[in-house]
Design an enzyme around this catalytic site. Structure first.
Site, mmCIF file in Angstrom:
data_model
loop_
_atom_site.group_PDB
_atom_site.id
_atom_site.type_symbol
_atom_site.label_atom_id
_atom_site.label_comp_id
_atom_site.label_asym_id
_atom_site.label_seq_id
_atom_site.Cartn_x
_atom_site.Cartn_y
_atom_site.Cartn_z
ATOM 1 N N ASN A 112 20.060 -29.049 10.332
ATOM 2 C CA ASN A 112 18.939 -28.972 11.526
ATOM 3 C C ASN A 112 17.981 -28.006 11.481
ATOM 4 O O ASN A 112 16.862 -28.130 11.565
ATOM 5 C CB ASN A 112 19.678 -29.078 12.999
ATOM 6 C CG ASN A 112 20.511 -30.374 13.046
ATOM 7 O OD1 ASN A 112 20.410 -31.196 12.288
ATOM 8 N ND2 ASN A 112 21.270 -30.506 14.147
ATOM 9 N N HIS A 158 -28.665 -44.048 18.026
ATOM 10 C CA HIS A 158 -28.620 -45.720 18.267
ATOM 11 C C HIS A 158 -28.985 -46.350 16.811
ATOM 12 O O HIS A 158 -29.176 -47.528 16.824
ATOM 13 C CB HIS A 158 -29.328 -46.256 19.303
ATOM 14 C CG HIS A 158 -29.440 -45.281 20.616
ATOM 15 N ND1 HIS A 158 -28.217 -45.817 21.542
ATOM 16 C CD2 HIS A 158 -30.065 -44.337 21.162
ATOM 17 C CE1 HIS A 158 -28.732 -44.851 22.659
ATOM 18 N NE2 HIS A 158 -29.704 -43.857 22.096
ATOM 19 N N LYS A 291 -23.919 -54.832 -8.901
ATOM 20 C CA LYS A 291 -23.531 -54.090 -7.879
ATOM 21 C C LYS A 291 -23.066 -52.454 -8.072
ATOM 22 O O LYS A 291 -22.478 -52.701 -9.274
ATOM 23 C CB LYS A 291 -22.261 -54.733 -7.123
ATOM 24 C CG LYS A 291 -22.707 -55.824 -6.246
ATOM 25 C CD LYS A 291 -23.770 -55.536 -5.003
ATOM 26 C CE LYS A 291 -22.950 -54.916 -3.819
ATOM 27 N NZ LYS A 291 -21.910 -55.723 -3.103
ATOM 28 N N ASN A 293 -21.049 -49.775 -5.828
ATOM 29 C CA ASN A 293 -20.626 -49.669 -4.540
ATOM 30 C C ASN A 293 -20.112 -48.039 -4.064
ATOM 31 O O ASN A 293 -19.639 -47.483 -5.151
ATOM 32 C CB ASN A 293 -19.458 -50.646 -4.265
ATOM 33 C CG ASN A 293 -20.017 -52.063 -4.289
ATOM 34 O OD1 ASN A 293 -21.016 -52.378 -3.871
ATOM 35 N ND2 ASN A 293 -19.124 -52.778 -4.984
#
Ligand code: ARG
Length: 467
Positions: A112, A158, A291, A293
Site C-alpha cells: 500500500n 463567433h 487531399k 489532411n
C-alpha cells in the site's frame, strides 16, 4: 498455478483460481513502475541497514540483486509472472529467490505504501518531462510567429471576422495558455513530491524507521533540501488526489491543445488558406488524390476526449471509497499512464507540426484587408471627435449598411456619403482604413499593435531561451 511466496504464505491453503488471478493482476500495466519500485526498495533497504534491521552484507546483497534484476528488465530478459500479480511482488519474489536477505526487504513496508511511493516517483518524472515538452511547444509557437512578424489575419469572434490581429499575436495567445498549464503542473508537483513510505499498510510501524532518510534518498525534498513526508499514515496510503490534480491539469492542457488544433484545421482549409503544413506532417486520403489532411491536429483534438474522460474516471474511482486502501485504487494506473502518454505525444507532435508550418502571406493579407474589420476603428474615430460611443456605434452601423446595400467596400464611400450619414466625418476619415497605421495605433499592453507584438515576441524568445 504457483502461488506468490510474498503475500500468500501461511494464511491461504491454495492460490487464487485462474480467472481470479487474471481478473486481479496488474503486472500487464504496472510493470512500467519497475524503475521506481527498485529505486524505492533500495532506499528502504538502505534505511533498514541504518536502523540495524539489515547487516551491511545483507544490504549489499539486496542492492546487487535488485541492480541485476534492473539490468535484466532493461534488457528485456526478465520474465514477468502473471501469478505474481503486480510489479512489486514480481521483483521482490525474484530477488528473494536469488538473495535470501530479500525476505527482509518488506520489513515495515506494505504494497500500500510501496505503490503510493512508486506512482509518486513515476509521476514526478513524467511532470518534469512534460513541462520540458510544453516549453518546446511554446518555442514552436513563438518560432512560427517570429518567422512571420508582419503577417496580419482577421481575429474572429463567433467565427465571424472581427478585427485585424497579427498572426503572431494569435499564436502568442496559446503561449500564454501553455504558461498557465505549466504553472498548474509545477504546482501539482509540489504535492506529488511527498514521501508516503513508512505509512505501512495503514498504521505505520512499530519499528523505528527513519522516514526522513528514505525521503531524502528518493529526492522527496523541498527547495531548501528538507525531507517531505506524509503526515498521516491513513492518508498516505489511500488518497490519490495528486493523480487527480495531474489529470485535471492535463485535461485543461488537452482542451488548450484541442483549441489550437481546431485553429490549425480551419487555417489549413481551402476556405481560410492561412497556413501550409509540410507534407511529412500531413496525411493523404486513400480515395481522393488531392487531399492533404491535418491529421496531427485532428488526432490531438480527438484525444482530448480520452484525457478528459480519464479525469472523470479517476474522480469517480475515488468517490465513496472508505478509508483506507482499497483494491479499487489499482484502477488508477492505466488512467494516469494513458493521460501522461497522450498529452506528451500530443504536445510533441503539435510542436513538430508547427515547426514545419508556414503562413501564406497573400491569403492572410487578402483576408485581413477587409475594411469591415476596421469598423470599430471608425467608431473610435468618431469618439475622438467627441461623439458618445453608443451613438458612434449606431452611426458606423448605418455606414456599414449603406456600403452593403450598394455592394461597395466601406473605405470606398465618398466623404459626401460619409457626411450624408453624419456630419462629424471629416476628410481625415480615409486614414482610418490604412491597415498599417491602424495596427500602429494599438499600443495597449496585450494589444496586437505592431510594436507591442514585436515586444511580446522578444519577451517570449528571451524567456524561453533560459527555459
Ligand atoms: N497492485 C496494487 C495497486 O496497484 C498494489 C497494492 C496492492 N495492495 C494490496 N493490499 N492488495 O494498487
Amino acid at each position: 498455478m504457483s502461488t506468490s511466496p510474498v503475500s500468500r504464505s501461511g494464511r491461504f491453503g491454495s492460490g487464487p483460481a485462474a480467472d481470479v488471478a487474471a481478473f486481479s493482476e496488474s503486472i500487464s500495466f504496472d510493470w512500467r513502475l519497475w524503475r521506481q519500485d527498485i529505486r524505492g526498495s533500495i532506499a528502504h533497504a538502505t534505511m533498514l541497514r541504518e536502523i540495524g534491521i539489515l547487516s551491511a552484507a545483507e544490504l549489499k546483497a539486496i542492492k546487487a540483486g535488485l541492480e541485476q534484476i534492473a539490468g535484466e528488465i532493461e534488457a528485456g530478459t526478465f520474465s514477468w509472472k502473471m501469478e505474481l500479480e503486480d510489479v512489486h511482488m514480481n521483483i521482490e519474489a525474484e530477488l528473494t529467490r536469488r538473495v535470501p536477505a530479500g525476505a527482509k526487504l518488506h520489513t515495515a513496508r506494505s504494497r500500500n505504501d510501496q505503490v503510493a511511493v512508486d506512482i509518486r516517483l513515476w509521476l514526478r518524472d513524467e511532470i518534469d518531462a512534460l513541462t520540458g515538452d510544453i516549453r518546446l511547444l511554446q518555442k514552436s509557437l513563438v518560432g512560427l510567429g517570429s518567422r512571420h512578424p508582419e503577417v496580419l489575419i482577421p481575429g474572429y469572434t463567433h467565427l465571424q471576422r472581427a478585427q485585424p490581429v497579427s498572426f503572431a499575436h494569435h499564436l502568442l495567445a496559446y503561449v500564454e495558455m501553455l504558461e498557465r498549464d505549466l504553472g498548474r503542473f509545477l504546482d501539482a508537483r509540489q504535492r506529488v513530491n511527498v514521501c508516503p513510505l513508512g505509512s505501512g499498510a495503514i498504521a505505520g510501524s512499530t519499528l523505528p524507521l527513519n522516514r526522513e532518510l528514505v525521503a531524502v534518498l528518493l529526492g522527496f525534498i523541498d527547495a531548501k533540501g528538507r525531507p517531505q513526508v506524509t503526515q498521516n499514515s491513513m492518508d498516505g496510503v489511500s488518497d490519490r488526489d495528486f493523480l487527480v490534480e495531474f489529470a485535471a491539469a492535463a485535461a485543461l492542457l488537452s482542451v488548450h491543445l484541442s483549441r489550437l488544433a481546431e485553429d490549425v484545421i480551419l487555417w489549413v482549409s481551402s476556405e481560410f488558406g492561412f497556413i501550409r503544413i509540410a507534407d511529412a506532417y500531413t496525411t493523404g486520403s486513400s480515395l481522393m488524390p488531392q487531399k492533404k489532411n491535418p491529421d496531427i491536429a485532428e488526432l490531438t483534438r480527438g484525444k482530448t476526449g480520452r484525457v478528459v474522460g480519464n479525469l472523470m474516471s479517476l474522480l469517480t474511482l475515488l468517490k465513496g471509497l472508505p478509508m483506507t486502501y482499497n483494491r479499487d485504487l489499482q484502477e488508477d494506473k492505466e488512467r494516469v499512464f494513458d493521460t501522461a502518454d497522450t498529452v506528451r505525444a500530443c504536445v510533441r507532435l503539435m510542436a513538430a507540426m508547427l515547426d514545419h508550418t508556414r503562413a501564406v502571406p497573400e491569403t492572410c493579407k487578402a483576408a485581413a484587408s477587409d475594411p469591415l474589420l476596421l469598423a470599430t476603428d471608425l467608431a473610435d474615430y468618431l469618439v475622438l471627435k467627441g461623439m458618445p460611443f453608443r451613438q458612434a456605434h449606431h452611426v458606423v452601423g448605418s455606414v456599414v449598411a449603406l456600403a452593403e446595400k450598394w455592394g461597395r467596400p466601406l473605405n470606398e464611400l465618398s466623404l459626401a456619403e460619409f457626411q450624408g450619414i453624419d456630419p462629424a466625418f471629416q476628410s481625415d476619415v480615409t486614414a482610418v482604413f490604412d491597415l498599417a497605421k491602424a495596427m500602429k495605433r494599438r499600443t495597449l499592453t496585450g494589444a496586437p499593435g505592431t510594436a507591442e507584438v514585436k515586444a511580446q515576441l522578444k519577451r517570449w524568445t528571451r524567456n524561453l531561451a533560459d527555459a
